[in-house]
Design a protein around this motif. Structure first.
Motif, short mmCIF file in Angstrom:
data_model
loop_
_atom_site.label_atom_id
_atom_site.label_comp_id
_atom_site.label_asym_id
_atom_site.label_seq_id
_atom_site.Cartn_x
_atom_site.Cartn_y
_atom_site.Cartn_z
N ARG A 54 8.04 70.33 -7.46
CA ARG A 54 8.24 71.66 -6.89
C ARG A 54 7.50 71.86 -5.55
O ARG A 54 7.97 72.58 -4.66
CB ARG A 54 7.73 72.71 -7.89
CG ARG A 54 8.09 74.13 -7.54
CD ARG A 54 7.61 75.10 -8.62
NE ARG A 54 8.03 76.46 -8.32
CZ ARG A 54 9.14 77.01 -8.77
NH1 ARG A 54 9.94 76.33 -9.56
NH2 ARG A 54 9.46 78.25 -8.43
N TYR A 62 6.26 78.37 2.31
CA TYR A 62 5.03 78.89 2.91
C TYR A 62 4.98 78.55 4.40
O TYR A 62 4.48 79.33 5.20
CB TYR A 62 3.78 78.39 2.17
CG TYR A 62 3.51 79.16 0.88
CD1 TYR A 62 2.97 80.44 0.93
CD2 TYR A 62 3.82 78.62 -0.36
CE1 TYR A 62 2.73 81.17 -0.24
CE2 TYR A 62 3.59 79.34 -1.53
CZ TYR A 62 3.05 80.61 -1.47
OH TYR A 62 2.82 81.33 -2.63
N SER A 69 -0.24 81.99 2.22
CA SER A 69 0.02 83.33 1.67
C SER A 69 -0.95 84.32 2.30
O SER A 69 -2.14 84.02 2.42
CB SER A 69 -0.20 83.31 0.16
OG SER A 69 -0.21 84.63 -0.34
C1 LIG Z 1 5.85 79.91 -14.38
C2 LIG Z 1 6.21 81.11 -14.69
C3 LIG Z 1 5.98 82.34 -13.94
C4 LIG Z 1 5.97 83.63 -14.48
C5 LIG Z 1 6.19 84.01 -15.92
C6 LIG Z 1 5.67 84.52 -13.41
C7 LIG Z 1 5.57 85.92 -13.53
C8 LIG Z 1 5.13 86.77 -12.52
N1 LIG Z 1 4.63 86.45 -11.27
C9 LIG Z 1 4.32 87.59 -10.58
C10 LIG Z 1 3.80 87.67 -9.28
C11 LIG Z 1 3.72 86.61 -8.36
N2 LIG Z 1 4.19 85.32 -8.54
C12 LIG Z 1 3.92 84.58 -7.42
C13 LIG Z 1 4.21 83.24 -7.23
C14 LIG Z 1 4.63 82.37 -8.24
N3 LIG Z 1 4.92 82.67 -9.55
C15 LIG Z 1 5.29 81.54 -10.23
C16 LIG Z 1 5.62 81.42 -11.60
C17 LIG Z 1 5.71 82.48 -12.51
N4 LIG Z 1 5.53 83.80 -12.25
C18 LIG Z 1 5.21 80.46 -9.30
C19 LIG Z 1 5.52 79.03 -9.64
C20 LIG Z 1 4.79 80.97 -8.08
C21 LIG Z 1 4.54 80.20 -6.77
C22 LIG Z 1 5.69 80.20 -5.86
C23 LIG Z 1 6.83 79.38 -6.42
O1 LIG Z 1 6.61 78.22 -6.80
O2 LIG Z 1 7.93 79.92 -6.48
C24 LIG Z 1 3.27 85.42 -6.45
C25 LIG Z 1 2.98 85.05 -5.00
C26 LIG Z 1 1.71 84.41 -4.61
C27 LIG Z 1 1.63 84.35 -3.09
O3 LIG Z 1 2.34 83.64 -2.47
O4 LIG Z 1 0.86 85.10 -2.50
C28 LIG Z 1 3.12 86.67 -7.04
C29 LIG Z 1 2.42 87.89 -6.49
C30 LIG Z 1 4.63 88.69 -11.43
C31 LIG Z 1 4.44 90.14 -11.06
C32 LIG Z 1 5.15 88.18 -12.64
C33 LIG Z 1 5.65 88.82 -13.86
C34 LIG Z 1 5.48 90.00 -14.27
#
Ligand SMILES: C=CC1=C(C)c2cc3[nH]c(cc4nc(cc5[nH]c(cc1n2)c(C)c5CCC(=O)O)C(CCC(=O)O)=C4C)c(C)c3C=C
Ligand SMILES: [Fe+2]
Ligand SMILES: [Fe+2]
Length: 318
Positions: A54, A62, A69
């Protein structure tokens, strides 16, 4: 000992350079509160395989938003704004779940200042075990290991706080002004998705999101709107409909003007700056959408900071 109160802002965090993407993703994919992959003892190995695959794609996202970020700077600015509103008796600190400053860093800094009283304020408006639950679990683990005797109170949701709703509704009303006629606009609330299994096991996240949408629309007034879910990150069933499929459907129905309203986040980060502003904007244009506008994130919006200050005052008084 200090008589000050620490404001500990809990947030997810994000990579602060392209080299930090891999460790950030490893921290996330080895956290069994957000994702369980296989038995616990195998998760680090499976996570490494997933992250190796990934990371190059995510690094490119990014890179397109400036190589990092902005979530740390934006969260620290929210903390400084909040501290200024609450006055000298308070000191703000940030604990990021998957990046620096970590929960250990934050608690060590609070301890160095001799502060005993801590208000842990989760910056996720809608409660989920995957987000706030994970940050609180991490905080409790670190507290137990460090044997520190802080007096902690928690603020773990504010999805229906009147000032949060007012701040968000203000952004929507302002966003609608970018269009010649609001009657021709579809308001697309886009929340971060979550595996359906969390909801089936009683997670209140979806109900909180739906309530935020209802309360915001009460203030915005009559306007066509819908709710969809972005950023699915694994192969299991996540909340639907997806934002991508929704944009395609709206275009097929002849809609030309969309106002995107990101929910679940209180500051800009990859999901607003890359996913909505670049990826979905391009896809929407290719499907025939003429005007694609996103509401501003709350960041350090004065009304939002007032909301956080009110949450802290109410908690400290109680
Ligand atoms: C692996 C499973 C994931 C779940 C379940 C999930 C829920 C979730 N996330 C947020 C808020 C944010 N997520 C962000 C990045 C991010 N989230 C996941 C995975 C899950 N999230 C990944 C792998 C990543 C990294 C980017 C990517 O690989 O796509 C971020 C951003 C961080 C940043 O760049 O500053 C936030 C904020 C919420 C609110 C939520 C469920 C309620
Ligand atoms: Fe996420
Ligand atoms: Fe995400």
């Amino acid at each position: 000992m200090s008589d000050k109160t620490a404001l500990l802002l809990l947030q997810m965090g994000g990579p602060d350079s392209l080299d930090a993407v891999h460790p950030f993703l490893m921290n996330l994919f080895t956290d069994r509160d957000i994702i369980k992959i296989g038995p616990a003892f195998l998760q680090p190995f499976i996570a490494r395989r997933i992250v190796n695959k990934r990371a190059p794609k995510v690094e490119e996202y990014y890179r397109q938003i400036g190589g990092k970020s902005p979530i740390r700077e934006l969260t620290e600015a929210q903390g400084a704004g909040l501290q200024a509103l609450l006055g000298e008796r308070f000191r703000s600190f940030v604990a990021m779940r998957y990046s620096r400053p970590s929960t250990i860093d934050a608690l060590a800094a609070i301890k160095r200042e001799g502060i005993k009283r801590v208000v842990a304020l989760s910056l996720y408006p809608h409660y989920s075990k995957a987000t706030t639950g994970s940050s609180v679990n991490e905080l409790q683990r670190v507290l137990k290991e460090s044997k520190a005797d802080f007096e902690i109170t928690y603020i773990d949701r504010f999805y229906n706080h009147p000032l949060y709703i007012k701040a968000l509704a203000g952004k929507v009303i302002r966003g609608l002004q970018a269009f010649p006629d609001r009657k021709d606009v579809e308001i697309v609330f886009s929340a971060h998705s979550l595996p359906q299994s969390f909801i089936d096991e009683g997670d209140p996240y979806l109900a909180h999101i739906q309530e935020t949408v209802r309360l915001v629309m009460e203030q915005v007034g009559e306007a066509s709107h819908l709710l969809c879910f972005q950023s699915k990150a694994s192969k299991v069933k996540w909340l639907e409909p997806s934002t991508e499929a929704t944009l395609e459907r709206l275009a097929k129905e002849g809609k030309e003007n969309l106002l995107m309203v990101p929910l679940s986040f209180v500051s800009d980060h990859i999901e607003t700056l890359y996913e909505i502003d670049i990826q979905y904007a391009e896809e929407a244009k290719a499907h025939g959408i003429k005007r694609f506008v996103r509401t501003e994130s709350l960041n350090s919006d004065p009304m939002f900071l007032d909301c956080l200050a009110d949450l802290v005052r109410t908690t400290v008084k109680a």
